[in-house]
Design a protein around this motif. Structure first.
Motif, mmCIF file in Angstrom:
data_model
loop_
_atom_site.group_PDB
_atom_site.id
_atom_site.type_symbol
_atom_site.label_atom_id
_atom_site.label_comp_id
_atom_site.label_asym_id
_atom_site.label_seq_id
_atom_site.Cartn_x
_atom_site.Cartn_y
_atom_site.Cartn_z
ATOM 1 N N ARG A 76 -0.682 8.914 -10.418
ATOM 2 C CA ARG A 76 -1.656 7.927 -9.942
ATOM 3 C C ARG A 76 -2.602 7.630 -11.092
ATOM 4 N N PHE A 77 -3.058 6.383 -11.184
ATOM 5 C CA PHE A 77 -3.814 5.976 -12.356
ATOM 6 C C PHE A 77 -4.631 4.732 -12.045
ATOM 7 N N HIS A 78 -5.635 4.505 -12.871
ATOM 8 C CA HIS A 78 -6.385 3.269 -12.835
ATOM 9 C C HIS A 78 -5.587 2.213 -13.597
ATOM 10 N N LEU A 79 -5.656 0.971 -13.138
ATOM 11 C CA LEU A 79 -4.835 -0.093 -13.710
ATOM 12 C C LEU A 79 -5.730 -1.264 -14.102
ATOM 13 N N PHE A 80 -5.576 -1.731 -15.336
ATOM 14 C CA PHE A 80 -6.355 -2.857 -15.846
ATOM 15 C C PHE A 80 -5.398 -3.877 -16.434
ATOM 16 N N GLY A 81 -5.583 -5.144 -16.087
ATOM 17 C CA GLY A 81 -4.727 -6.188 -16.631
ATOM 18 C C GLY A 81 -5.490 -7.467 -16.890
ATOM 19 N N HIS A 82 -5.176 -8.107 -18.002
ATOM 20 C CA HIS A 82 -5.768 -9.388 -18.372
ATOM 21 C C HIS A 82 -4.695 -10.461 -18.352
ATOM 22 N N SER A 83 -4.993 -11.616 -17.761
ATOM 23 C CA SER A 83 -4.122 -12.796 -17.797
ATOM 24 C C SER A 83 -2.739 -12.459 -17.226
ATOM 25 N N ALA A 84 -1.680 -12.605 -18.016
ATOM 26 C CA ALA A 84 -0.342 -12.247 -17.522
ATOM 27 C C ALA A 84 -0.317 -10.798 -17.063
ATOM 28 N N GLY A 85 -1.013 -9.924 -17.805
ATOM 29 C CA GLY A 85 -1.091 -8.528 -17.394
ATOM 30 C C GLY A 85 -1.824 -8.339 -16.086
ATOM 31 N N GLY A 86 -2.810 -9.211 -15.811
ATOM 32 C CA GLY A 86 -3.492 -9.150 -14.526
ATOM 33 C C GLY A 86 -2.577 -9.523 -13.382
ATOM 34 N N ALA A 87 -1.739 -10.536 -13.596
ATOM 35 C CA ALA A 87 -0.761 -10.910 -12.569
ATOM 36 C C ALA A 87 0.221 -9.767 -12.329
ATOM 37 N N CYS A 88 0.674 -9.127 -13.406
ATOM 38 C CA CYS A 88 1.599 -7.996 -13.255
ATOM 39 C C CYS A 88 0.918 -6.829 -12.545
ATOM 40 N N ALA A 89 -0.372 -6.625 -12.815
ATOM 41 C CA ALA A 89 -1.114 -5.557 -12.134
ATOM 42 C C ALA A 89 -1.198 -5.835 -10.633
ATOM 43 N N LEU A 90 -1.432 -7.075 -10.255
ATOM 44 C CA LEU A 90 -1.446 -7.429 -8.832
ATOM 45 C C LEU A 90 -0.082 -7.190 -8.200
ATOM 46 N N ALA A 91 0.985 -7.583 -8.881
ATOM 47 C CA ALA A 91 2.330 -7.368 -8.348
ATOM 48 C C ALA A 91 2.618 -5.878 -8.205
ATOM 49 N N PHE A 92 2.149 -5.071 -9.163
ATOM 50 C CA PHE A 92 2.358 -3.623 -9.070
ATOM 51 C C PHE A 92 1.582 -3.044 -7.895
ATOM 52 N N ALA A 93 0.337 -3.497 -7.700
ATOM 53 C CA ALA A 93 -0.468 -2.989 -6.582
ATOM 54 C C ALA A 93 0.169 -3.321 -5.244
ATOM 55 N N ALA A 94 0.861 -4.457 -5.164
ATOM 56 C CA ALA A 94 1.560 -4.807 -3.932
ATOM 57 C C ALA A 94 2.787 -3.929 -3.728
#
Length: 251
Positions: A76-94
């Protein structure tokens, strides 16, 4: 699986479509200090001999995060994403909400809502077949508000920039084809930090309002005088580091 060092804060960071993770987050990681076990992870779209790799999609980015976290020994970890990485972070959280301690997203390329995808379709699809240099200029202009002066391109051009036009085009198409369960995002009950800059394209202020209605534990932080191509985590890393630590403390 390796065992992470006890007492260090586990953090995975995902960059945007333009900069490598180490370049994007170097100053932020210095500001966060040695007690953070950071995994700056480059996007899967640039991970192979071809850009994009065969069969590329947002699901490939999600599974790439799984592999990177597992390799670092992070369950388990904290997740940070910017721009394309932010979209990927949202997809991972889902897809893997139980692995995310907190979610920090800075101007995600999309939130996969119908409104955001329609904005992507109308704003980006028309120029994806432009010559590479023109595509990059048009893409950069779309990231900022009216009247904002774009930063000059690096001189001489960096080697890794050569594949960025193909990466932009492939990621935009992957956004539009992605299958992300928005109900699972709305059920995400961990602390969320959403940040945006006042000089960015207005779509990110609109996204802030939308996501504020999704997540029950969201903090929205506005950075005055900053924009997508001059993000606060690069220009004011100490302030962003403090925001992240406050987010982590609320978990």
């Amino acid at each position: 699986m390796p065992t992470p060092t006890p007492g260090r804060v586990p953090l995975v960071l995902l960059p945007g479509i333009l900069l490598p993770a180490a370049t994007r987050y170097g100053r932020l990681l210095e500001a966060l200090g040695p007690d953070v076990l950071a995994v700056p992870k480059d996007l899967e779209i640039y991970g192979g001999a071809e850009v994009p790799p065969p069969g590329y999609g947002i699901a490939a980015e999600v599974e790439g995060i799984v592999r990177a976290a597992d390799a670092a020994g992070l369950d388990r970890f904290h997740l940070f994403g910017h721009s394309a990485g932010g979209a990927c972070a949202l997809a991972f959280a889902a897809a893997y909400p139980d692995r995310v301690l907190t979610l920090a997203i800075d101007e995600p390329a999309t939130d996969f809502s119908p409104e955001s995808l329609e904005d992507t379709r109308s704003s980006f699809l028309p120029f994806l077949d432009l010559p590479p240099d023109e595509l990059l200029r048009t893409f950069a202009r779309r990231q900022v508000g009216r009247g904002v002066e774009l930063p000059p391109p690096p001189e001489p051009p960096l080697d890794w920039m050569a594949v960025r036009p193909a990466g932009i085009a492939a990621f935009v198409r992957a956004e539009l084809e992605a299958e992300v369960d928005l109900d699972r995002l709305r059920d995400f009950d961990r602390p969320v930090l959403y940040s945006w800059g006042t000089l960015s394209h207005p779509s990110w202020e609109q996204m802030a309002d939308r996501l504020a209605g999704w997540f029950p534990k969201i903090t929205v932080e506005r950075f005055d005088g900053f924009h997508h191509l001059n993000a606060a985590h690069v220009a004011e890393p100490e302030r962003v580091a403090a925001s992240l630590r406050a987010l982590w403390a609320s978990a």
